[in-house]
Design an enzyme around this catalytic site. Sequence first.
Site, PDB file in Angstrom:
ATOM      1  N   LYS A 220      32.762  31.454  45.019  1.00 47.91           N
ATOM      2  CA  LYS A 220      34.225  31.652  45.029  1.00 47.91           C
ATOM      3  C   LYS A 220      34.662  32.389  46.305  1.00 47.91           C
ATOM      4  O   LYS A 220      35.598  31.987  46.986  1.00 47.91           O
ATOM      5  CB  LYS A 220      34.642  32.473  43.823  1.00 47.91           C
ATOM      6  CG  LYS A 220      36.058  33.055  43.890  1.00 47.91           C
ATOM      7  CD  LYS A 220      36.423  33.866  42.677  1.00 47.91           C
ATOM      8  CE  LYS A 220      36.121  35.318  42.856  1.00 47.91           C
ATOM      9  NZ  LYS A 220      37.151  36.078  43.597  1.00 47.91           N
ATOM     10  N   ASN A 221      33.953  33.461  46.649  1.00 49.04           N
ATOM     11  CA  ASN A 221      34.401  34.323  47.750  1.00 49.04           C
ATOM     12  C   ASN A 221      34.082  33.762  49.127  1.00 49.04           C
ATOM     13  O   ASN A 221      34.462  34.361  50.126  1.00 49.04           O
ATOM     14  CB  ASN A 221      33.838  35.733  47.574  1.00 49.04           C
ATOM     15  CG  ASN A 221      34.482  36.436  46.377  1.00 49.04           C
ATOM     16  OD1 ASN A 221      35.533  36.005  45.897  1.00 49.04           O
ATOM     17  ND2 ASN A 221      33.847  37.465  45.873  1.00 49.04           N
TER      18      ASN A 221
ATOM     19  N   CYS B 158      42.587  41.105  40.956  1.00 45.43           N
ATOM     20  CA  CYS B 158      42.129  42.044  39.927  1.00 45.43           C
ATOM     21  C   CYS B 158      42.496  43.482  40.302  1.00 45.43           C
ATOM     22  O   CYS B 158      42.459  43.866  41.464  1.00 45.43           O
ATOM     23  CB  CYS B 158      40.620  41.924  39.758  1.00 45.43           C
ATOM     24  SG  CYS B 158      40.144  40.324  39.084  1.00 45.43           S
TER      25      CYS B 158
ATOM     26  N   ARG C 220      44.130  48.896  46.319  1.00 42.70           N
ATOM     27  CA  ARG C 220      43.417  47.942  47.176  1.00 42.70           C
ATOM     28  C   ARG C 220      44.243  47.777  48.453  1.00 42.70           C
ATOM     29  O   ARG C 220      44.993  46.834  48.614  1.00 42.70           O
ATOM     30  CB  ARG C 220      43.196  46.628  46.448  1.00 42.70           C
ATOM     31  CG  ARG C 220      42.261  46.767  45.245  1.00 42.70           C
ATOM     32  CD  ARG C 220      41.960  45.462  44.561  1.00 42.70           C
ATOM     33  NE  ARG C 220      40.978  44.661  45.291  1.00 42.70           N
ATOM     34  CZ  ARG C 220      40.544  43.480  44.846  1.00 42.70           C
ATOM     35  NH1 ARG C 220      41.064  42.957  43.745  1.00 42.70           N
ATOM     36  NH2 ARG C 220      39.634  42.797  45.525  1.00 42.70           N
TER      37      ARG C 220
ATOM     38  N   ASP D 261      30.590  43.541  42.353  1.00 40.41           N
ATOM     39  CA  ASP D 261      31.010  42.458  41.448  1.00 40.41           C
ATOM     40  C   ASP D 261      30.014  42.227  40.322  1.00 40.41           C
ATOM     41  O   ASP D 261      30.256  41.397  39.447  1.00 40.41           O
ATOM     42  CB  ASP D 261      31.198  41.158  42.226  1.00 40.41           C
ATOM     43  CG  ASP D 261      32.331  41.268  43.223  1.00 40.41           C
ATOM     44  OD1 ASP D 261      32.406  40.415  44.131  1.00 40.41           O
ATOM     45  OD2 ASP D 261      33.116  42.218  43.113  1.00 40.41           O
TER      46      ASP D 261
ATOM     47  N   ARG E 232      39.116  32.268  36.744  1.00 35.75           N
ATOM     48  CA  ARG E 232      39.385  32.389  38.178  1.00 35.75           C
ATOM     49  C   ARG E 232      38.099  32.229  38.975  1.00 35.75           C
ATOM     50  O   ARG E 232      38.122  31.822  40.130  1.00 35.75           O
ATOM     51  CB  ARG E 232      39.992  33.769  38.480  1.00 35.75           C
ATOM     52  CG  ARG E 232      41.420  33.949  38.054  1.00 35.75           C
ATOM     53  CD  ARG E 232      41.970  35.247  38.598  1.00 35.75           C
ATOM     54  NE  ARG E 232      41.628  35.386  40.004  1.00 35.75           N
ATOM     55  CZ  ARG E 232      41.547  36.572  40.610  1.00 35.75           C
ATOM     56  NH1 ARG E 232      41.779  37.682  39.943  1.00 35.75           N
ATOM     57  NH2 ARG E 232      41.244  36.653  41.888  1.00 35.75           N
TER      58      ARG E 232
HETATM   59  C1  EPZ Z   1      36.362  41.202  48.313  1.00 37.74           C
HETATM   60  O1  EPZ Z   1      37.479  41.980  47.950  1.00 37.74           O
HETATM   61  C2  EPZ Z   1      36.116  40.301  47.119  1.00 37.74           C
HETATM   62  N1  EPZ Z   1      37.302  39.500  46.881  1.00 37.74           N
HETATM   63  C3  EPZ Z   1      35.799  41.132  45.893  1.00 37.74           C
HETATM   64  O2  EPZ Z   1      35.410  40.227  44.879  1.00 37.74           O
HETATM   65  C4  EPZ Z   1      34.623  42.042  46.163  1.00 37.74           C
HETATM   66  O3  EPZ Z   1      34.463  42.916  45.059  1.00 37.74           O
HETATM   67  C5  EPZ Z   1      34.901  42.881  47.421  1.00 37.74           C
HETATM   68  O4  EPZ Z   1      35.208  42.011  48.522  1.00 37.74           O
HETATM   69  C6  EPZ Z   1      33.703  43.730  47.813  1.00 37.74           C
HETATM   70  O5  EPZ Z   1      32.578  42.917  47.969  1.00 37.74           O
HETATM   71  C7  EPZ Z   1      37.466  38.364  47.595  1.00 37.74           C
HETATM   72  O6  EPZ Z   1      36.638  38.011  48.419  1.00 37.74           O
HETATM   73  C8  EPZ Z   1      38.714  37.589  47.306  1.00 37.74           C
HETATM   74  P1  EPZ Z   1      37.053  45.000  50.452  1.00 37.74           P
HETATM   75  P2  EPZ Z   1      38.257  42.823  49.088  1.00 37.74           P
HETATM   76  O7  EPZ Z   1      38.158  44.815  51.435  1.00 37.74           O
HETATM   77  O8  EPZ Z   1      38.211  42.077  50.355  1.00 37.74           O
HETATM   78  C9  EPZ Z   1      38.731  49.443  50.844  1.00 37.74           C
HETATM   79  C10 EPZ Z   1      35.333  39.379  42.718  1.00 37.74           C
HETATM   80  O9  EPZ Z   1      35.036  39.917  41.645  1.00 37.74           O
HETATM   81  N2  EPZ Z   1      39.683  48.880  51.810  1.00 37.74           N
HETATM   82  O10 EPZ Z   1      35.657  44.767  50.873  1.00 37.74           O
HETATM   83  O11 EPZ Z   1      39.579  43.230  48.554  1.00 37.74           O
HETATM   84  C11 EPZ Z   1      38.974  48.949  49.434  1.00 37.74           C
HETATM   85  O12 EPZ Z   1      39.955  49.733  48.790  1.00 37.74           O
HETATM   86  C12 EPZ Z   1      36.207  40.114  43.699  1.00 37.74           C
HETATM   87  O13 EPZ Z   1      34.939  38.264  43.116  1.00 37.74           O
HETATM   88  C13 EPZ Z   1      40.519  49.741  52.521  1.00 37.74           C
HETATM   89  O14 EPZ Z   1      40.472  50.944  52.329  1.00 37.74           O
HETATM   90  O15 EPZ Z   1      37.320  44.119  49.168  1.00 37.74           O
HETATM   91  C14 EPZ Z   1      37.628  49.090  48.792  1.00 37.74           C
HETATM   92  O16 EPZ Z   1      37.468  50.429  48.371  1.00 37.74           O
HETATM   93  C15 EPZ Z   1      36.676  41.431  43.150  1.00 37.74           C
HETATM   94  N3  EPZ Z   1      41.393  49.217  53.421  1.00 37.74           N
HETATM   95  C16 EPZ Z   1      36.661  48.817  49.937  1.00 37.74           C
HETATM   96  O17 EPZ Z   1      37.416  48.970  51.139  1.00 37.74           O
HETATM   97  C17 EPZ Z   1      41.467  47.861  53.649  1.00 37.74           C
HETATM   98  O18 EPZ Z   1      42.280  47.445  54.513  1.00 37.74           O
HETATM   99  C18 EPZ Z   1      36.086  47.406  49.916  1.00 37.74           C
HETATM  100  O19 EPZ Z   1      37.172  46.492  49.839  1.00 37.74           O
HETATM  101  C19 EPZ Z   1      40.615  47.006  52.917  1.00 37.74           C
HETATM  102  C20 EPZ Z   1      39.730  47.528  52.007  1.00 37.74           C
END
Ligand code: EPZ
Length: 442
Positions: free
Chosen positions: A36-37, A131, A136, A319, A411
Amino acid sequence: MLCIPPDAGKRDFVMEKIIINGGRPLRGTIEVSGAKNAAVPIILATLLINDKCTIENVPSISDVSLCMEILSTMGCKVRMLSKNTVEIDSRPAEGGLSPYELVRKMRGSYYLVGAELGRYGKAYVGLPGGCDFGVRPIDQHIKGFKALGASVSVEGGYIDARAEKLTGSSIYFDTVTVGGTINVILAAVRAKGNTVIENAAREPHIVDLANFLNSCGAKISGAGTDVIKIKGVDRLYGSTYAIIPDMIEAGTYMCAAAATRGHLRITNVIPKHLESISAKLEEMGVTIIENDDSVEVCHADDLHRVNIKTLPYPGFPTDMNPQIGVLLCLAKGVSCLTEGIFDNRFRYVEELKRMGANIKVDGSTAIIEGGTQLSAAPVKAVDLRAGVAMVIAGLCARGRTEIEDIHYIERGYDDIVGKLRSVGADIKKVIIPDPVSFEKAN
Ligand code: EPZ
């Protein structure tokens, strides 16, 4: 008796549930679908390609269907060549037309910002949904776009980004972010000059996106490491590309095999991507046999307690937090599960307690008392992975478990009911009248 008006739409006044009669060990073979990702960013990245692209091994899940609907609304020609192969021609597309109501239904829609910026030099996209695990933010995405020369504002529920000409730059992420890394790659791949992303995320789906774009003529190196280098190119050409297998789907079924004291062969996997999951399951006493493109999982006679902290790849994936949380309830002893990525990934715990789990959450750590015999109960999916954790709990609980709000599960899981039924689970999806929505409408 609830009488639903004859003119009620297919989706009106009904709810869908998953019903599981637990206690049956899973035995047999399950084939994993495309990731998916990886599928979400790769499908949206076709906006950057001045040609037709054919994407194979695309999972049949609602997040992917939503991406295709959004691209179609923007003018792209989207044609399903088979159940899991799609042809996309984005040449007719116009920027700034992604529908707000569709964009807000998922998280990955924010890749439209990087893709529109990369193609048009401007982007106007609604804020994403997805989610809810606490805050986020997208500050690192914005930091990346600004480093490439864009001005970015967020107001009225939209992200508005503009740049005369995107110019390559160096970006150091304050925190490892999958979404931020992907969005900067999309914006930089056709920018003028070279871009270096440091402290980049290393997930396999980032490597998959880079490989797809390179198959279209991009010049991206270092994906999979914490330093990614991008040489901007003027145009990208069509290609045929197959999405990698979904490591989280694979890990989910590995946990299900262990939880039901079963024996599964899980095919279409890349064992390397599963290393942290396999290592923890083996530490718990589960037997894992790795083959070239499959893993065999055989349950443990007794599951041992372990401590786990979720970390960016190649650490144990966030995840997989809910799914391993269920398994730790069954292990002998007290386990400690620490969430290292999101503020609140333990929303599933309250639902699991309805089934008898003994878990105490203190901030980012859950103390899980093992040795629990979970018992069936009506529960809800509160997010994608929390929902699938309820499925695993239902499979190993005594009695009949009913799970509501299963749209979250759909999803990210392609035909989860069919796949589990094929290995012996007593599971079905039912559509029933929904008195709540009916009352609201009358
Ligand atoms: C991606 O989310 C995935 N979603 C998530 O999968 C996955 O859990 C996550 O990466 C971590 O592997 C998709 O790919 C659509 P991040 P994302 O940006 O991109 C902080 C699932 O279950 N952060 O890596 O939103 C954030 O708050 C989903 O398939 C900032 O602070 O995750 C978090 O604490 C859920 N500022 C950490 O970084 C930013 O600008 C990691 O978030 C961006 C993120």
